[in-house]
Write an enzyme that holds these catalytic residues in place. Structure first.
Site, PDB file in Angstrom:
ATOM      1  N   SER A 188      -3.050   3.600  17.814  1.00  0.00           N
ATOM      2  CA  SER A 188      -3.226   2.711  16.668  1.00  0.00           C
ATOM      3  C   SER A 188      -2.403   1.431  16.726  1.00  0.00           C
ATOM      4  O   SER A 188      -2.723   0.465  16.044  1.00  0.00           O
ATOM      5  CB  SER A 188      -2.920   3.464  15.377  1.00  0.00           C
ATOM      6  OG  SER A 188      -1.635   4.040  15.426  1.00  0.00           O
ATOM      7  N   HIS A 216      -9.342   5.558  14.694  1.00  0.00           N
ATOM      8  CA  HIS A 216      -9.795   4.202  15.046  1.00  0.00           C
ATOM      9  C   HIS A 216     -11.009   4.226  15.970  1.00  0.00           C
ATOM     10  O   HIS A 216     -11.412   3.191  16.494  1.00  0.00           O
ATOM     11  CB  HIS A 216      -8.656   3.421  15.708  1.00  0.00           C
ATOM     12  CG  HIS A 216      -7.481   3.247  14.806  1.00  0.00           C
ATOM     13  ND1 HIS A 216      -7.374   2.217  13.897  1.00  0.00           N
ATOM     14  CD2 HIS A 216      -6.372   4.012  14.644  1.00  0.00           C
ATOM     15  CE1 HIS A 216      -6.243   2.341  13.231  1.00  0.00           C
ATOM     16  NE2 HIS A 216      -5.619   3.418  13.657  1.00  0.00           N
ATOM     17  N   LYS A 247     -10.930   3.899   7.434  1.00  0.00           N
ATOM     18  CA  LYS A 247     -10.887   2.765   8.356  1.00  0.00           C
ATOM     19  C   LYS A 247     -12.294   2.187   8.486  1.00  0.00           C
ATOM     20  O   LYS A 247     -12.764   1.587   7.534  1.00  0.00           O
ATOM     21  CB  LYS A 247     -10.219   3.202   9.650  1.00  0.00           C
ATOM     22  CG  LYS A 247      -8.724   3.391   9.340  1.00  0.00           C
ATOM     23  CD  LYS A 247      -7.876   4.032  10.357  1.00  0.00           C
ATOM     24  CE  LYS A 247      -6.453   4.103   9.770  1.00  0.00           C
ATOM     25  NZ  LYS A 247      -5.578   4.991  10.503  1.00  0.00           N
TER      26      LYS A 247
HETATM   27  C1  LIG Z   1      -4.441   5.708   9.934  1.00  0.00           C
HETATM   28  C2  LIG Z   1      -4.297   6.892  10.786  1.00  0.00           C
HETATM   29  C3  LIG Z   1      -4.215   8.174  10.238  1.00  0.00           C
HETATM   30  C4  LIG Z   1      -4.099   8.387   8.747  1.00  0.00           C
HETATM   31  O1  LIG Z   1      -5.306   8.127   8.111  1.00  0.00           O
HETATM   32  P1  LIG Z   1      -5.302   7.654   6.570  1.00  0.00           P
HETATM   33  O2  LIG Z   1      -6.723   7.827   6.172  1.00  0.00           O
HETATM   34  O3  LIG Z   1      -4.836   6.255   6.551  1.00  0.00           O
HETATM   35  O4  LIG Z   1      -4.386   8.577   5.847  1.00  0.00           O
HETATM   36  C5  LIG Z   1      -4.176   9.247  11.094  1.00  0.00           C
HETATM   37  N1  LIG Z   1      -4.190   9.078  12.427  1.00  0.00           N
HETATM   38  C6  LIG Z   1      -4.259   7.864  12.998  1.00  0.00           C
HETATM   39  C7  LIG Z   1      -4.287   7.735  14.476  1.00  0.00           C
HETATM   40  C8  LIG Z   1      -4.306   6.730  12.191  1.00  0.00           C
HETATM   41  O5  LIG Z   1      -4.323   5.512  12.742  1.00  0.00           O
END
Ligand SMILES: *Cc1c(COP(=O)(O)O)cnc(C)c1O
Length: 396
Positions: A188, A216, A247
């Site tokens: 990320s 992602h 996301k």
């Molecule tokens: C953003 C993210 C999460 C958490 O997801 P949210 O919906 O924001 O709580 C988990 N794992 C990864 C790799 C992320 O980038």
């Protein structure tokens, strides 16, 4: 700031409360001095800033079709779910979304959690415990590390994408009851991909289980947007698939997808599922609509990737260092925390929002700007970004 003394005149309490508040102040001061202090900034609609920081890769968070699905469902189902799903019954929309996600991911079942963070916490803390081993990439997301801690399992991390170290860990850990390898599919903060094909081979050779966090990847990678698993054609080898609804899906929530027994097990034993109120039904309706769009609109993905190529090329031409990214996450590496802050501020003065990312999100001395590109960015948006980048480049 002076704190009022507690009313009861208890000397001992006063002393302990001042130790408490002085301690907090000292830690905040230390963060400030190290350029690691964080504060909330207004961005997004109404802020006047053009946003190149979020994970809304397809621009679906503001898509009128999704907004409408949300609105209609809110009239029919109300805003709050009222309780956890095992207590108050599950809404039809939760059921439909989980069926939709399972079909989308080509798994038997799926289960929705309050967020992606909670999906990781909920899956990992239920599936493994003291007798078990979790092996992760050093650059995995914080939610996976927190999940591992909560589970009580032994946690081992291998250096970023260092598969021989992973194999060495697996060779030396045969006595554990269960062994779970967990990785982000897209890292990320660096934007590079996990070697999922090789990870699958290793987990098979060592009889371990592979869990992949596609936070992602969903909506961004693969012909149908199913993620890096689809893109690298290894979906069948992924035992447990996790993703977020926050996301590219554009709303809120997280999910775990996999075999029937996995989901049955989580419904029975996953505390973040059992003891938390369900997400609002309208959010489920918005996500359902979003998955339809993700599956049926390759044009959105093409626009996203077109934008990514254009921004990446200009950044490289301007002499910014981007690391090994192959995704819409474009980390502009500065190393120095102060420099990252200065660049972020300078861009903000030019009307562009790109956050500085510092320890503990990344290692100390590995600060960067995290610039993300979305399908919603128009050509004039990109030109505004480029003008700003040319002006701030001298700060590097
Ligand atoms: C953003 C993210 C999460 C958490 O997801 P949210 O919906 O924001 O709580 C988990 N794992 C990864 C790799 C992320 O980038």
């Amino acid at each position: 700031m002076e704190r009022r003394k507690s009313g009861n005149g208890n000397k001992k309490n006063e002393a302990s409360s001042s130790v408490f508040w002085d301690g907090l102040r000292a830690e905040l001061e230390e963060a400030r001095e190290g350029n690691l202090y964080r504060s909330l900034r207004v961005a997004g609609s109404g802020s006047g800033l053009l946003n190149f920081s979020d994970n809304d890769y397809l621009g679906l968070a503001h898509d009128p079709r999704i907004v409408q699905a949300f609105e209609l469902a809110s009239h029919q189902y109300g805003v709050g779910a009222g309780a956890s799903r095992l207590i108050s019954g599950t809404s039809l929309l939760h059921e439909q979304l989980e069926k939709g996600i399972a079909e989308f991911k080509k798994t038997e079942r799926a289960l929705v959690f309050g967020s992606g963070y909670l999906a990781n916490l909920g899956a990992v803390s239920a599936l493994v415990s003291e007798k078990d081993l979790i092996v992760i990439d050093k650059l995995n997301h914080a939610s996976i590390i927190d999940a591992a801690r909560l589970s009580g399992a032994t946690l081992r991390a291998y250096p970023h994408k260092n598969l021989s170290r992973l194999e060495a860990i697996l060779r030396k850990s045969k006595d554990f009851r269960r062994r779970l390898i967990i990785t982000d599919s897209v890292f990320s903060m660096d934007g590079d991909l996990a070697p999922l094909r090789e990870l699958a081979e290793i987990k098979n050779a060592h009889d371990a289980i592979l869990m992949v966090d596609e936070a992602h990847g969903i909506g961004v990678f693969g012909k149908s947007g199913r993620g890096v698993g689809e893109y690298l054609d290894v979906e069948d080898e992924i035992d447990i698939s996790m993703g977020t609804l926050s996301k590219a899906v554009g709303a809120m929530g997280g999910f775990v997808a996999g075999p029937r027994e996995l989901i049955e097990y989580l419904v029975n034993f996953s505390r973040p599922f059992i003891f938390a109120t369900a997400l609002p039904p309208p959010v489920m309706a918005a996500c359902l609509e979003s998955f339809h769009i993700i599956e049926s609109a390759p044009k959105l993905r093409m626009r996203l990737w077109g934008n990514v190529r254009e921004v990446k090329q200009v950044l490289l031409e301007l002499g910014f260092k981007l690391g090994e990214t192959v995704s819409p996450i474009l980390p502009v590496l500065t190393g120095d925390e102060k420099k990252a802050l200065e660049l972020s501020r300078a861009l903000s003065d030019e009307g562009i929002f790109v956050p500085a990312i510092r320890y503990p999100t990344v290692g100390k001395g590995k600060a960067r700007l995290r610039l993300t590109v979305s399908a919603r960015h128009t050509e004039p948006d990109l030109q505004r970004l480029f003008t700003a980048l040319r002006r701030v480049r001298k700060l590097l």
